[in-house]
Enzyme design. Structure first.
Site, PDB file in Angstrom:
ATOM      1  N   LYS A   8       0.848  -1.190   0.000  1.00 47.91           N
ATOM      2  CA  LYS A   8       0.000   0.000   0.000  1.00 47.91           C
ATOM      3  C   LYS A   8       0.880   1.235   0.000  1.00 47.91           C
ATOM      4  O   LYS A   8       2.077   1.171   0.290  1.00 47.91           O
ATOM      5  CB  LYS A   8      -0.939   0.022   1.195  1.00 47.91           C
ATOM      6  CG  LYS A   8      -0.261   0.243   2.536  1.00 47.91           C
ATOM      7  CD  LYS A   8      -1.237   0.603   3.643  1.00 47.91           C
ATOM      8  CE  LYS A   8      -2.299  -0.420   3.877  1.00 47.91           C
ATOM      9  NZ  LYS A   8      -3.097  -0.156   5.100  1.00 47.91           N
ATOM     10  N   LYS A  30      -7.284  -6.212  -1.660  1.00 45.22           N
ATOM     11  CA  LYS A  30      -8.043  -5.598  -0.566  1.00 45.22           C
ATOM     12  C   LYS A  30      -8.859  -4.419  -1.083  1.00 45.22           C
ATOM     13  O   LYS A  30      -8.332  -3.542  -1.771  1.00 45.22           O
ATOM     14  CB  LYS A  30      -7.089  -5.143   0.533  1.00 45.22           C
ATOM     15  CG  LYS A  30      -6.415  -6.298   1.264  1.00 45.22           C
ATOM     16  CD  LYS A  30      -5.291  -5.806   2.170  1.00 45.22           C
ATOM     17  CE  LYS A  30      -5.795  -4.847   3.223  1.00 45.22           C
ATOM     18  NZ  LYS A  30      -4.664  -4.360   4.087  1.00 45.22           N
TER      19      LYS A  30
END
Length: 270
Positions: free
Chosen positions: A28, A86
């Site tokens: 991320k 995700k």
């Protein structure tokens, strides 16, 4: 037994996490939001470097729940070879149509993790719908990182409810959100499948700072990996590693596979 997820933002940090023996390397860009996304090309390079030695997940960014941009982002990350994609379940948007569309991707092998946000007071009734849509798991996180750790936003009975309902649906269960070392013992007692960290692993405990190898090692020591002899792989589920009955991801499902463009933008539900 619970595993450790470490969020990293580049290849150097992924190497640190792997060296520390984390159970999941999560990709991320923390400076881009709660679930900021790395470019798919960079994700692909990191996946190749990990070479199947540790499961890799990746976020798709802080996107509104609209079927078209969500599915395009999921396809891009799946094509980059990650094990899990995700998706943030942000307030607003079209949750129903987005889930119906994502169900097509899940049905074709893309393993999806839904991220619910504690500061949005999520409705856990959606966990059943996530299961029906073919999601692999659900994670409880915090959207506003300045609001404090997960444990300050939700009380233990609420966390127990989330873990219990996620397990009842047979989904992977994760807890994250500005977690500190002192949060670990209590959260481990809930027996989630994994605990996720970013800030606690960084220099000066700042999530946008670089990963601190000593901090990563300190958290790893508090979440000890299970001894090798406790692992068993059921023949009926070759892509899942079970530790004391709790599923942890182990194998790559998408690596090396190029996701085909799919006619996903029409849904079969209203």
């Amino acid at each position: 037994m619970s595993g450790m997820l470490a969020s990293v933002r580049n290849l150097a940090e992924a190497r640190i996490a792997r060296e520390a023996g984390v159970d999941i390397v999560d990709l991320k860009a923390p400076e881009r939001g709660s679930l900021g996304a790395l470019p798919a090309e960079e994700v692909g390079l990191i996946v190749a470097e990990m070479h199947g030695t540790v499961p890799v997940s990746a976020t798709i960014g802080d996107l509104p729940l609209d079927p078209d941009p969500i599915c395009r982002a999921v396809l891009a990350m799946a094509a980059a070879g990650v094990d899990y994609v995700k998706i943030g379940m942000f307030r607003g948007g079209d949750w129903g149509s987005t889930l119906a569309t994502l169900a097509h991707l899940a049905g074709r092998g893309t393993r999806l993790i839904a991220v619910l946000f504690a500061d949005d007071l999520p409705d856990f009734d959606w966990i059943v719908r996530l299961k029906r849509a073919g999601f692999a798991g659900a994670m409880l996180d915090t959207r506003d990182k300045a609001s404090g750790p997960l444990t300050s936003l939700l009380d233990r009975p609420t966390l127990e409810q989330f873990v219990g309902e996620t397990r009842e649906q047979g989904l992977l269960c994760g807890l994250a959100g500005s977690l500190r070392k002192e949060d670990i013992p209590e959260l481990l007692s809930l027996k989630p499948d994994y605990l996720g960290f970013r800030g606690a692993l960084c220099h000066s405990a700042r999530r946008t700072a670089g990963l601190d190898p000593d901090a990563v090692a300190a958290v790893r020591r508090l979440i000890p990996p299970p001894p090798p002899q406790t692992f068993s792989c059921p023949a009926s589920s070759p892509g899942t590693l079970r530790v004391n009955s709790n599923p942890l991801p182990t194998e790559v499902s998408q690596r090396g596979k190029k996701a085909n463009p799919l006619p996903l933008w029409e849904t079969d539900s209203q």
